[in-house]
Design a protein around this motif. Structure first.
Motif, PDB file in Angstrom:
ATOM      1  N   GLU A 281       0.969  -1.305   0.010  1.00 17.11           N
ATOM      2  CA  GLU A 281       0.132  -0.147  -0.064  1.00 17.11           C
ATOM      3  C   GLU A 281       0.803   1.335  -0.061  1.00 17.11           C
ATOM      4  N   LEU A 282       0.364   2.305  -0.614  1.00 21.35           N
ATOM      5  CA  LEU A 282       1.192   3.660  -0.677  1.00 21.35           C
ATOM      6  C   LEU A 282       0.748   4.374   0.549  1.00 21.35           C
ATOM      7  N   ALA A 283       1.547   3.905   1.793  1.00 21.02           N
ATOM      8  CA  ALA A 283       1.215   4.308   3.121  1.00 21.02           C
ATOM      9  C   ALA A 283       2.267   5.517   3.562  1.00 21.02           C
ATOM     10  N   THR A 284       1.646   6.565   3.414  1.00 21.63           N
ATOM     11  CA  THR A 284       2.792   7.743   3.625  1.00 21.63           C
ATOM     12  C   THR A 284       2.428   8.863   4.530  1.00 21.63           C
ATOM     13  N   ASP A 285       3.122   9.732   5.114  1.00 21.07           N
ATOM     14  CA  ASP A 285       2.589  10.606   5.861  1.00 21.07           C
ATOM     15  C   ASP A 285       2.733  11.913   4.893  1.00 21.07           C
ATOM     16  N   GLN A 286       1.489  12.246   4.365  1.00 21.32           N
ATOM     17  CA  GLN A 286       1.345  13.134   3.487  1.00 21.32           C
ATOM     18  C   GLN A 286       1.543  14.490   3.490  1.00 21.32           C
ATOM     19  N   PHE A 287       1.654  15.084   4.681  1.00 20.44           N
ATOM     20  CA  PHE A 287       2.243  16.311   5.073  1.00 20.44           C
ATOM     21  C   PHE A 287       3.538  16.618   5.126  1.00 20.44           C
ATOM     22  N   GLU A 288       4.410  15.435   5.064  1.00 15.83           N
ATOM     23  CA  GLU A 288       5.523  15.385   5.292  1.00 15.83           C
ATOM     24  C   GLU A 288       6.476  15.792   3.951  1.00 15.83           C
ATOM     25  N   SER A 289       7.721  16.364   3.998  1.00 12.86           N
ATOM     26  CA  SER A 289       8.349  16.375   2.696  1.00 12.86           C
ATOM     27  C   SER A 289       9.202  15.146   2.442  1.00 12.86           C
ATOM     28  N   VAL A 290       9.720  14.821   1.337  1.00 16.91           N
ATOM     29  CA  VAL A 290      10.459  13.751   0.980  1.00 16.91           C
ATOM     30  C   VAL A 290      11.468  13.563   1.879  1.00 16.91           C
ATOM     31  N   LEU A 291      12.095  14.730   1.960  1.00 15.93           N
ATOM     32  CA  LEU A 291      13.472  14.547   2.786  1.00 15.93           C
ATOM     33  C   LEU A 291      13.462  14.230   4.099  1.00 15.93           C
ATOM     34  N   ALA A 292      12.318  14.792   4.711  1.00 13.09           N
ATOM     35  CA  ALA A 292      12.030  14.534   6.091  1.00 13.09           C
ATOM     36  C   ALA A 292      11.674  13.348   6.337  1.00 13.09           C
TER      37      ALA A 292
ATOM     38  N   ASP B  67       1.766  16.179  -2.572  1.00 14.97           N
ATOM     39  CA  ASP B  67       1.823  16.493  -3.867  1.00 14.97           C
ATOM     40  C   ASP B  67       2.414  15.762  -5.226  1.00 14.97           C
ATOM     41  N   LEU B  68       2.885  14.724  -4.641  1.00 15.52           N
ATOM     42  CA  LEU B  68       3.470  13.752  -5.528  1.00 15.52           C
ATOM     43  C   LEU B  68       2.658  12.566  -6.230  1.00 15.52           C
ATOM     44  N   SER B  69       2.945  12.344  -7.513  1.00 15.58           N
ATOM     45  CA  SER B  69       2.151  11.464  -8.174  1.00 15.58           C
ATOM     46  C   SER B  69       2.282  10.127  -7.580  1.00 15.58           C
ATOM     47  N   GLY B  70       1.528   9.044  -8.080  1.00 11.45           N
ATOM     48  CA  GLY B  70       1.522   7.591  -7.362  1.00 11.45           C
ATOM     49  C   GLY B  70       2.839   6.927  -7.436  1.00 11.45           C
ATOM     50  N   GLY B  71       3.310   7.209  -8.846  1.00  9.09           N
ATOM     51  CA  GLY B  71       4.632   6.685  -9.202  1.00  9.09           C
ATOM     52  C   GLY B  71       5.740   7.351  -8.085  1.00  9.09           C
ATOM     53  N   MET B  72       5.674   8.394  -7.968  1.00 17.92           N
ATOM     54  CA  MET B  72       6.752   8.991  -7.092  1.00 17.92           C
ATOM     55  C   MET B  72       6.587   8.718  -5.604  1.00 17.92           C
ATOM     56  N   LYS B  73       5.492   8.523  -5.209  1.00 24.12           N
ATOM     57  CA  LYS B  73       5.234   8.132  -3.936  1.00 24.12           C
ATOM     58  C   LYS B  73       5.736   6.690  -3.805  1.00 24.12           C
ATOM     59  N   ARG B  74       5.626   5.852  -4.564  1.00 23.49           N
ATOM     60  CA  ARG B  74       6.060   4.576  -4.612  1.00 23.49           C
ATOM     61  C   ARG B  74       7.515   4.604  -4.400  1.00 23.49           C
ATOM     62  N   ARG B  75       8.416   5.483  -5.081  1.00 26.17           N
ATOM     63  CA  ARG B  75       9.799   5.740  -4.974  1.00 26.17           C
ATOM     64  C   ARG B  75      10.099   6.207  -3.696  1.00 26.17           C
ATOM     65  N   VAL B  76       9.284   7.065  -3.183  1.00 29.41           N
ATOM     66  CA  VAL B  76       9.489   7.322  -1.662  1.00 29.41           C
ATOM     67  C   VAL B  76       9.545   6.210  -0.675  1.00 29.41           C
ATOM     68  N   LEU B  77       8.612   5.424  -0.897  1.00 32.57           N
ATOM     69  CA  LEU B  77       8.571   4.409  -0.148  1.00 32.57           C
ATOM     70  C   LEU B  77       9.999   3.285  -0.246  1.00 32.57           C
ATOM     71  N   ILE B  78      10.530   3.362  -1.528  1.00 37.50           N
ATOM     72  CA  ILE B  78      11.640   2.666  -1.643  1.00 37.50           C
ATOM     73  C   ILE B  78      12.719   3.574  -1.056  1.00 37.50           C
ATOM     74  N   ALA B  79      12.838   4.761  -0.887  1.00 37.89           N
ATOM     75  CA  ALA B  79      13.649   5.518  -0.361  1.00 37.89           C
ATOM     76  C   ALA B  79      13.682   5.229   1.037  1.00 37.89           C
ATOM     77  N   LYS B  80      12.636   5.153   1.599  1.00 34.10           N
ATOM     78  CA  LYS B  80      12.504   5.120   3.184  1.00 34.10           C
ATOM     79  C   LYS B  80      12.941   3.698   3.693  1.00 34.10           C
ATOM     80  N   ALA B  81      12.673   2.634   2.530  1.00 32.18           N
ATOM     81  CA  ALA B  81      13.184   1.440   2.914  1.00 32.18           C
ATOM     82  C   ALA B  81      14.607   1.273   3.052  1.00 32.18           C
ATOM     83  N   LEU B  82      15.250   2.035   1.925  1.00 33.20           N
ATOM     84  CA  LEU B  82      16.739   1.946   1.908  1.00 33.20           C
ATOM     85  C   LEU B  82      17.539   2.873   2.462  1.00 33.20           C
TER      86      LEU B  82
END
Lengths: 253, 309
Positions: free
Chosen positions: B87-98, B135-150
């Motif tokens: 699932e695309l489970a993210t904190d919507q109001f956080e920035s990517v870097l944060a 503000d990110l697209s679904g694909g970018m959110k998926r990348r964020v999840l990968i970045a978080k995991a890495l």
């Protein structure tokens, strides 16, 4: 000890507080001001003091705790409920964090927020009444104990809740009535029997009286008993949190 | 000699008052390999991953990650794991870097690191580092999840349905990324029901259905062992029925009698093809084209799951 992990949760929660800083602080300031206008200027001017303390000053500790109870519960319950709601709880459950470390992050942040709000209410109260705190250090320590206890309670509530409305039930239907009936705005000595005795079964009455003792050096029940009840409540909440993590109740399937 | 990084021994999961989500599973994954766990929806893939990552408590069995028991030595085990959820489970109001920094800290590492910048650059997220996730697209959110995991430099990365719901271009990008991660030494375990994904990426494949791990095999060996070949002959004159003279071969008529299809075992010493072509010539059955193809992993998967259904 995963200090970076605790810090991550703490910072995250404080950042949420920061995003809503003005509403978070303006609400207690406005509420306190309204209470002082009603109970201090309007009704309070018609009332005589309690044991030599002006009525306006007498209600300050109860007024602070009234907000602190709900803020501590709200912040801690929302802190753990939101990851459950959004699905990000997976990250918390798969992180190398012990239950104590997780609780330190969430409860520490919720308690910090409540302490900040308590100080804002305290400063606001100074605008309306002449206030001298008899035991300032004890007052801060007692406040910290109360905020941490109610944040622990809120943490349990956030894990238990299956919806936003459930987050509101206990604070609205249990905590707020117990606070009003626990002597937030009056001395227990003014209650006729059997209501005075009945009130002594309300644990919140001890929390309010203990906190009031740190302000004025006097209260309706002994300070030692108040501290014992407050510590007992904190221990109960801590035991509940430890049990939740050990069993994975409502956290893990 | 391959070095095991993940060992699952006798793990099962039965929910209270519920069905058995996972039968007894035994599995070993070696360091540096890409392992694909294939199975239909509800097969038990996510349950197995969740048990390994500490999200679900197993009813029985033990799991060891990088030499650490996930229950007794859970901190060390979890530090070795990165998980990208389905699932695309993210904190919507956080920035990517944060949010990526948060993940790194949560797993016990300092938030100040050039590594985070490297991960964000690798995933084409560096330019978006100050953007809010909402503000990110679904694909970018998926990348964020990968970045978080890495973010905490895990040794083993779990990708639960990594390309579910993403477009073809992003899927190809993900595949490239997975290969790059493996080149950097990571072990990748992915669950998917896209057979093409497993065929493209995996070194080994596990097929799971109904909570049971049916087989674990090298992908190429599996395709060689269970794969079949198919020969299609495009006939000059369409047939209405297969002549009795051709009854020695398991032939079928396709395309309204214009195509004669022969499915054979590619590994058999005698495929039967020379004799078939000879018999066709004797029977004066002419064809204008001949095409052969090997069965895909999908065909094998459907056969395997179908047999168990």
């Amino acid at each position: 000890m995963n200090l970076h992990g605790i810090w991550a949760i703490y910072r995250f929660e404080m950042a949420r507080f920061g995003r809503t800083i003005w509403t978070s602080l303006a609400t207690p300031v406005i509420t306190t001001t309204l209470y002082f206008i009603v109970f201090g200027a309007a009704i309070g001017s018609q009332m005589r003091g309690v044991d030599g303390i002006s009525y306006g000053a007498f209600i300050v500790p109860g007024l602070m705790l009234l907000t602190i109870f709900s803020e501590s519960i709200f912040n801690a319950s929302l802190g753990i409920y939101m990851p459950k709601f959004t699905g990000t709880i997976y990250e918390l459950l798969s992180a190398p964090l012990s239950p104590i470390e997780t609780v330190l992050g969430y409860v520490g942040a919720a308690a910090t927020k409540s302490m900040v709000i308590a100080m804002v209410i305290f400063a606001t109260a100074h605008l309306f009444v002449d206030l001298h705190v008899a035991h300032p250090l004890l007052m801060l320590l007692y406040l910290l104990l109360v905020t941490a206890s109610f944040a622990l309670f809120g943490f349990c509530l956030g894990i238990w809740a299956n919806g936003f409305e459930q987050l509101q039930i206990i604070p609205l239907l249990v905590v707020t009535p117990l606070t009003f009936l626990g002597g937030a705005f009056y001395s227990l000595d003014v209650l006729p029997e059997p209501w005075r005795t009945v009130t002594l079964f309300n644990p919140v009455a001890y929390l309010i009286n203990g906190f009031r003792w740190t302000f004025f050096g006097q209260s309706d029940v002994s300070f030692a008993l108040c501290v014992a009840v407050t510590l007992g409540f904190a221990a109960l909440c801590l035991a509940a949190v430890v049990t939740i993590f050990r069993t994975g109740w409502r956290l893990k399937s | 000699m391959p070095e095991p990084i993940l060992t699952v021994a006798g793990v099962s999961k039965t929910y209270k008052n519920g069905p058995t989500a996972l039968g007894t599973v035994d599995l070993t994954v070696n360091r540096g390999e890409i392992f694909a766990l294939l199975g239909p929806n509800g097969a038990g893939k996510t349950t197995l991953i969740s048990i390994i990552c500490g999200i679900v408590t197993p009813s029985a069995g033990t799991v060891t990650v990088a030499g650490h028991d996930v229950t007794r030595d859970y901190k060390a085990a979890r530090r070795a794991i990165g998980l990208v959820p389905q699932e695309l489970a993210t904190d919507q109001f956080e920035s990517v870097l944060a949010t990526v920094t948060f993940s790194r800290r949560l797993f016990g590492r300092s938030g100040h690191s050039d590594y985070i910048e490297q991960v964000l650059r690798d995933l084409s997220l560096w330019e978006k580092r100050h953007s809010k996730i909402k503000d990110l697209s679904g694909g970018m959110k998926r990348r964020v999840l990968i970045a978080k995991a890495l973010a905490h430099e895990p040794q083993i990365l779990f990708l639960d349905e990594p390309t579910a719901g993403v477009d073809v271009a992003l899927r190809r990008d993900m595949w490239k990324l997975v290969h790059r991660l493996r080149e950097q030494g990571a072990t990748i375990i992915l669950t998917t029901h896209y057979i093409e994904e497993a065929e493209e990426m995996a070194d080994r494949v596990g097929v799971i259905t109904g909570g049971k791990l049916l087989l674990v095999e090298e992908k190429n060996a599996l395709m060689a062992k269970l794969g079949k070949r198919q020969m299609d002959l495009t006939l000059v004159e369409p047939m209405t029925a297969i002549p009795a003279a051709l009854s020695d071969w398991p032939l079928t008529l396709e395309d309204e009698g214009h195509t004669l299809r022969y499915i054979f075992d590619a590994k058999a010493e005698d495929t039967g093809i020379p004799r078939l072509l000879e018999r066709l010539a004797q029977q004066h059955i002419a064809f204008r084209d001949l095409e052969t193809r090997k069965s895909s992993l999908e065909d094998i998967f459907v056969d395997l799951v179908g047999e168990r259904a």
